[in-house]
Design a protein around this motif. Structure first.
Motif, PDB file in Angstrom:
ATOM      1  N   SER A   9     -12.689  20.208  -1.475  1.00 42.49           N
ATOM      2  CA  SER A   9     -13.836  20.144  -2.537  1.00 42.49           C
ATOM      3  C   SER A   9     -14.678  21.376  -2.922  1.00 42.49           C
ATOM      4  CB  SER A   9     -15.052  19.277  -1.709  1.00 42.49           C
ATOM      5  OG  SER A   9     -14.462  18.117  -1.366  1.00 42.49           O
ATOM      6  N   SER A  11     -18.278  23.075  -4.864  1.00 47.73           N
ATOM      7  CA  SER A  11     -19.399  22.923  -5.445  1.00 47.73           C
ATOM      8  C   SER A  11     -19.938  24.341  -5.915  1.00 47.73           C
ATOM      9  CB  SER A  11     -20.275  22.583  -4.486  1.00 47.73           C
ATOM     10  OG  SER A  11     -20.874  23.455  -3.649  1.00 47.73           O
ATOM     11  N   LEU A 254     -19.057  19.392   2.260  1.00 46.84           N
ATOM     12  CA  LEU A 254     -19.031  19.398   0.854  1.00 46.84           C
ATOM     13  C   LEU A 254     -18.975  17.950   0.345  1.00 46.84           C
ATOM     14  CD1 LEU A 254     -16.996  22.335  -0.395  1.00 46.84           C
ATOM     15  CD2 LEU A 254     -19.352  22.026  -0.548  1.00 46.84           C
ATOM     16  N   ASP A 258     -21.639  15.660  -2.111  1.00 45.92           N
ATOM     17  CA  ASP A 258     -21.139  14.894  -3.188  1.00 45.92           C
ATOM     18  C   ASP A 258     -21.926  13.578  -3.003  1.00 45.92           C
ATOM     19  OD1 ASP A 258     -19.999  13.889  -5.291  1.00 45.92           O
ATOM     20  OD2 ASP A 258     -18.041  13.799  -4.438  1.00 45.92           O
ATOM     21  N   ARG A 261     -25.704  14.000  -3.542  1.00 48.94           N
ATOM     22  CA  ARG A 261     -25.856  14.087  -5.074  1.00 48.94           C
ATOM     23  C   ARG A 261     -25.751  12.900  -5.892  1.00 48.94           C
ATOM     24  NH1 ARG A 261     -22.397  15.914  -8.915  1.00 48.94           N
ATOM     25  NH2 ARG A 261     -20.986  14.316  -8.067  1.00 48.94           N
ATOM     26  N   LEU A 322     -28.126  22.246  -7.757  1.00 48.97           N
ATOM     27  CA  LEU A 322     -26.462  22.077  -7.832  1.00 48.97           C
ATOM     28  C   LEU A 322     -26.117  21.642  -9.348  1.00 48.97           C
ATOM     29  CD1 LEU A 322     -24.126  21.182  -6.093  1.00 48.97           C
ATOM     30  CD2 LEU A 322     -24.892  19.117  -5.939  1.00 48.97           C
ATOM     31  N   VAL A 325     -20.287  18.876  -8.327  1.00 48.68           N
ATOM     32  CA  VAL A 325     -19.101  19.071  -7.385  1.00 48.68           C
ATOM     33  C   VAL A 325     -17.836  18.495  -7.996  1.00 48.68           C
ATOM     34  CG1 VAL A 325     -18.892  17.857  -5.118  1.00 48.68           C
ATOM     35  CG2 VAL A 325     -21.156  18.679  -5.875  1.00 48.68           C
ATOM     36  N   ARG A 327     -13.937  17.292  -6.642  1.00 53.73           N
ATOM     37  CA  ARG A 327     -13.151  17.054  -5.263  1.00 53.73           C
ATOM     38  C   ARG A 327     -11.951  16.663  -5.723  1.00 53.73           C
ATOM     39  NH1 ARG A 327     -13.574  12.371  -0.899  1.00 53.73           N
ATOM     40  NH2 ARG A 327     -12.083  13.075   0.458  1.00 53.73           N
TER      41      ARG A 327
END
Length: 354
Positions: A9, A11, A254, A258, A261, A322, A325, A327
């Protein structure tokens, strides 16, 4: 944070408006084999950005065209245009309602900003410190390590980049180590509660203000869960949205960000507490397989607590915002799937094979 091959992942956060220059690959250089995967990630990211800002892309050109046209008109033309409209009260109300509806739809479709208000890391006491000399002295006194295994662990320590101040939990200081469920819970309570206490002290936030809780610990997954342990200790609200992630490797930190978020996008005016740790006590390997000896040398005691928020009033005191992200899950690849694998060696000792 370290991302494993099986579930990586990434970010990106923003702290200032300065953007570092991007290095470009010469056209003559061959593309790496994973370039198509990287391109696909950013295509998906661009598509998500387009969907989130579709109304902006539709209305900005239209409004810009109207403004440019009005700027080219003289005052007399503007007056004649105004008198030619002949708007009555009903038309004005309908137009106002339409504008308010479009504005509401626009602001609701925009993604909510996610701020990293603050974070805290657990700092072990000096009594838990394990210098290289202490680690190797203990390893030589353990009967299940032969001289070849001891020398191998010494080479790994020298090349690992770890310093002389790294720490192990109290159960691993015994000769031989004495892992137990209670010792594992005690390590979890120590590292997690200390990090959360520091975070609450730094942000002056109350436990009752936490709306979302995400905890990740790959190898130690007791019942009740670690998230339930936190809720019980801090007496968090009964309607808190709680999640406990396990078995997801080093990238789980991470992945937790995610998940938090995504939850903050659908729950306005909320705070999310993300706790990331790895409990070392129950995972000491007492065998001679080199691949399983690596975790003994590389992993140490620690935890991190992060406070995320989508409240706009937190923007001023937040350390980061942020941005996105991304992944990529490589679990379909057998080689990536087995890159971190919990199993038994030929003598029946359980360990993590790297």
């Amino acid at each position: 944070m370290i991302s494993s091959s099986s579930s990586s992942s990434s970010s990106q956060t923003q702290r200032s408006s300065t953007t570092p220059p991007t290095a470009t690959m010469p056209s003559s250089s061959p593309l790496p084999p994973f370039s198509s995967s990287v391109k696909l990630k950013y295509v998906k990211l661009g598509y998500q950005y387009l969907v989130n800002h579709i109304l902006t892309f539709l209305f900005i050109p239209l409004i810009s065209t109207i403004l440019i046209h009005l700027l080219h008109m003289n005052p007399s033309e503007l007056r004649s245009l105004y008198h030619s409209l002949h708007l009555d009260l009903l038309q004005i109300l309908c137009t106002s309602f339409f504008i308010i509806f479009i504005a509401t739809l626009y602001f609701m479709s925009r993604p909510r900003p996610v701020y990293l208000v603050d974070y805290a890391c657990y700092k072990p006491p000096h009594t838990c410190r394990v210098p290289f000399s202490t680690f190797m002295e203990h390893a030589r006194q353990l009967q299940f390590f032969d001289e070849r295994s001891v020398r191998f662990q010494m080479r790994i320590l020298e090349r690992s980049g770890l310093g002389e101040e790294t720490c192990l939990p109290p159960a691993n200081h015994y000769i031989p180590p004495c892992p137990s469920m209670e010792a594992s819970r005690e390590e979890a309570r120590t590292v997690i509660f200390s990090a959360i206490d520091q975070l609450f002290s730094a942000t002056s936030i109350k436990p009752k203000d936490i709306d979302i809780l995400v905890v990740n610990c790959s190898l130690f997954s007791p019942t009740p869960s670690l998230s339930a342990m936190i809720i019980n200790n801090y007496k968090l609200r009964s309607n808190i949205r709680s999640f406990n992630l396990s078995g997801m490797g080093c990238s789980a930190g991470l992945i937790s960000v995610d998940l938090a978020r995504d939850l903050l996008q659908v729950h306005p005016n909320s705070n999310a507490l993300v706790v990331s740790t790895e409990i070392i006590t129950p995972n000491y390997y007492a065998g001679q397989e080199r691949a399983m000896l690596l975790p003994n040398c590389l992993f140490r005691m620690g935890a991190a607590a992060v406070l995320l928020s989508n409240r706009r009033r937190d923007a001023r005191r937040a350390k980061y915002r942020l941005l996105h992200v991304v992944r990529t899950h490589k679990g379909a690849d057998d080689k990536a799937y087995r890159c971190v694998y919990e199993e038994q060696d030929s003598d029946g000792n359980v360990g993590i094979s790297l």
